[in-house]
Design an enzyme around this catalytic site. Sequence first.
Site, PDB file in Angstrom:
ATOM      1  N   ARG A  85      -1.842  -9.403  12.737  1.00 46.36           N
ATOM      2  CA  ARG A  85      -2.128  -8.141  12.078  1.00 46.36           C
ATOM      3  C   ARG A  85      -3.243  -8.225  10.852  1.00 46.36           C
ATOM      4  O   ARG A  85      -3.924  -7.000  10.618  1.00 46.36           O
ATOM      5  CB  ARG A  85      -0.847  -7.694  11.399  1.00 46.36           C
ATOM      6  CG  ARG A  85       0.154  -7.074  12.616  1.00 46.36           C
ATOM      7  CD  ARG A  85       1.414  -7.010  12.395  1.00 46.36           C
ATOM      8  NE  ARG A  85       2.027  -6.229  11.045  1.00 46.36           N
ATOM      9  CZ  ARG A  85       3.130  -6.553  10.309  1.00 46.36           C
ATOM     10  NH1 ARG A  85       4.033  -7.423  10.795  1.00 46.36           N
ATOM     11  NH2 ARG A  85       3.206  -5.980   9.140  1.00 46.36           N
TER      12      ARG A  85
ATOM     13  N   ARG B 200      12.582 -10.603  11.120  1.00 42.67           N
ATOM     14  CA  ARG B 200      12.207  -9.689  12.205  1.00 42.67           C
ATOM     15  C   ARG B 200      11.352 -10.185  13.018  1.00 42.67           C
ATOM     16  O   ARG B 200      10.485 -10.909  12.686  1.00 42.67           O
ATOM     17  CB  ARG B 200      11.569  -8.331  11.409  1.00 42.67           C
ATOM     18  CG  ARG B 200      12.496  -7.274  11.014  1.00 42.67           C
ATOM     19  CD  ARG B 200      11.773  -6.001  10.406  1.00 42.67           C
ATOM     20  NE  ARG B 200      10.415  -5.993  10.579  1.00 42.67           N
ATOM     21  CZ  ARG B 200       9.570  -4.949   9.966  1.00 42.67           C
ATOM     22  NH1 ARG B 200      10.288  -4.261   9.072  1.00 42.67           N
ATOM     23  NH2 ARG B 200       8.328  -5.157  10.167  1.00 42.67           N
TER      24      ARG B 200
ATOM     25  N   ARG C  49      10.382 -12.809   4.848  1.00 44.17           N
ATOM     26  CA  ARG C  49      11.318 -11.832   4.692  1.00 44.17           C
ATOM     27  C   ARG C  49      12.826 -12.285   5.631  1.00 44.17           C
ATOM     28  O   ARG C  49      12.620 -12.628   6.853  1.00 44.17           O
ATOM     29  CB  ARG C  49      11.151 -10.583   5.052  1.00 44.17           C
ATOM     30  CG  ARG C  49      10.219  -9.633   3.986  1.00 44.17           C
ATOM     31  CD  ARG C  49       9.966  -8.404   4.997  1.00 44.17           C
ATOM     32  NE  ARG C  49       8.573  -7.976   4.360  1.00 44.17           N
ATOM     33  CZ  ARG C  49       7.972  -7.055   5.084  1.00 44.17           C
ATOM     34  NH1 ARG C  49       8.342  -6.698   6.467  1.00 44.17           N
ATOM     35  NH2 ARG C  49       6.851  -6.494   4.638  1.00 44.17           N
TER      36      ARG C  49
ATOM     37  N   ARG D 261     -10.115   4.693   9.900  1.00 45.07           N
ATOM     38  CA  ARG D 261      -9.902   3.543  10.271  1.00 45.07           C
ATOM     39  C   ARG D 261     -11.155   2.925  10.936  1.00 45.07           C
ATOM     40  O   ARG D 261     -11.213   1.816  11.145  1.00 45.07           O
ATOM     41  CB  ARG D 261      -8.768   3.382  11.577  1.00 45.07           C
ATOM     42  CG  ARG D 261      -7.324   3.480  10.957  1.00 45.07           C
ATOM     43  CD  ARG D 261      -6.647   3.087  12.383  1.00 45.07           C
ATOM     44  NE  ARG D 261      -5.142   3.745  11.893  1.00 45.07           N
ATOM     45  CZ  ARG D 261      -4.194   3.039  11.178  1.00 45.07           C
ATOM     46  NH1 ARG D 261      -4.477   1.846  10.579  1.00 45.07           N
ATOM     47  NH2 ARG D 261      -3.128   3.640  10.957  1.00 45.07           N
TER      48      ARG D 261
ATOM     49  N   LYS E 281       0.804  -1.288   0.150  1.00 40.14           N
ATOM     50  CA  LYS E 281       0.140  -0.113  -0.030  1.00 40.14           C
ATOM     51  C   LYS E 281       0.900   1.261  -0.060  1.00 40.14           C
ATOM     52  O   LYS E 281       0.491   2.334  -0.671  1.00 40.14           O
ATOM     53  CB  LYS E 281      -0.735  -0.025   1.330  1.00 40.14           C
ATOM     54  CG  LYS E 281      -1.733   1.041   1.268  1.00 40.14           C
ATOM     55  CD  LYS E 281      -3.179   0.828   2.167  1.00 40.14           C
ATOM     56  CE  LYS E 281      -2.496   0.760   3.648  1.00 40.14           C
ATOM     57  NZ  LYS E 281      -2.202   2.006   4.237  1.00 40.14           N
TER      58      LYS E 281
END
Length: 220
Positions: free
Chosen positions: A170, A159, A126, A87, A13
């Site tokens: 999330r 991470r 990642r 939101r 995004k």
Amino acid sequence: MDIILFGPPGAGKGTQGTLLAERFRLPRLSTGDLLREAVRQGTSLGLEARRYMDAGELVPDEVILGLVREYLQTEGDEGVIFDGFPRTQAQARALDQLLEELGRRIGAVLVLEVPDENLVRRIAGRRSCPGCGAVFNVHFDPPTVQGKCDRCGAALVGRADDDEATVRRRLAVYRAQTAPLIEYYERAGTRLERVAGERPVDQVQHSLVELLSAPAAGAQ
Ligand SMILES: [Zn+2]
């Protein structure tokens, strides 16, 4: 032209919003950035926001909307790309009201859609190199030797907040937050476009630009 961009974490995004902003010469409005800037400059709304932040409380919608109003009347007077706002339905209603007062309305709500499984693979896969900063993805862009940096040979690390459980949490928060907003805009008759976001960056951008350049289906 006022545009809202929705998209789950990891869907690109930020990248798409920045490209759209350049393409249409519109600023990207992030309320987080607005808040930080107002606090830094010590504006009256910034000072008010700071009192809540110092007390460890959420900055109330009235303050956020006040900042948005100021922005829409200055840098954002030709239109903005809303990134990460609204939101909640309450914020969406307040934003509609504010835009109406300014004689504006949301021209389009763009929703980047990427299947959860793909996002989990993207984010949880990642790996970065603590030595030289190179970034890999075990699924999409793996290093030649597993776990080792191609450039400097250091051991790659993930991470902490990129592990699968965290990513899924999330995503669940995003779905719970965004679904009612999509419903809100659909009910309000606002133009809403869903774009397949798992494609390469330039293809996604091309679709978004085409949508925004074309009149809405059914529009006069
Ligand atoms: Zn390295």
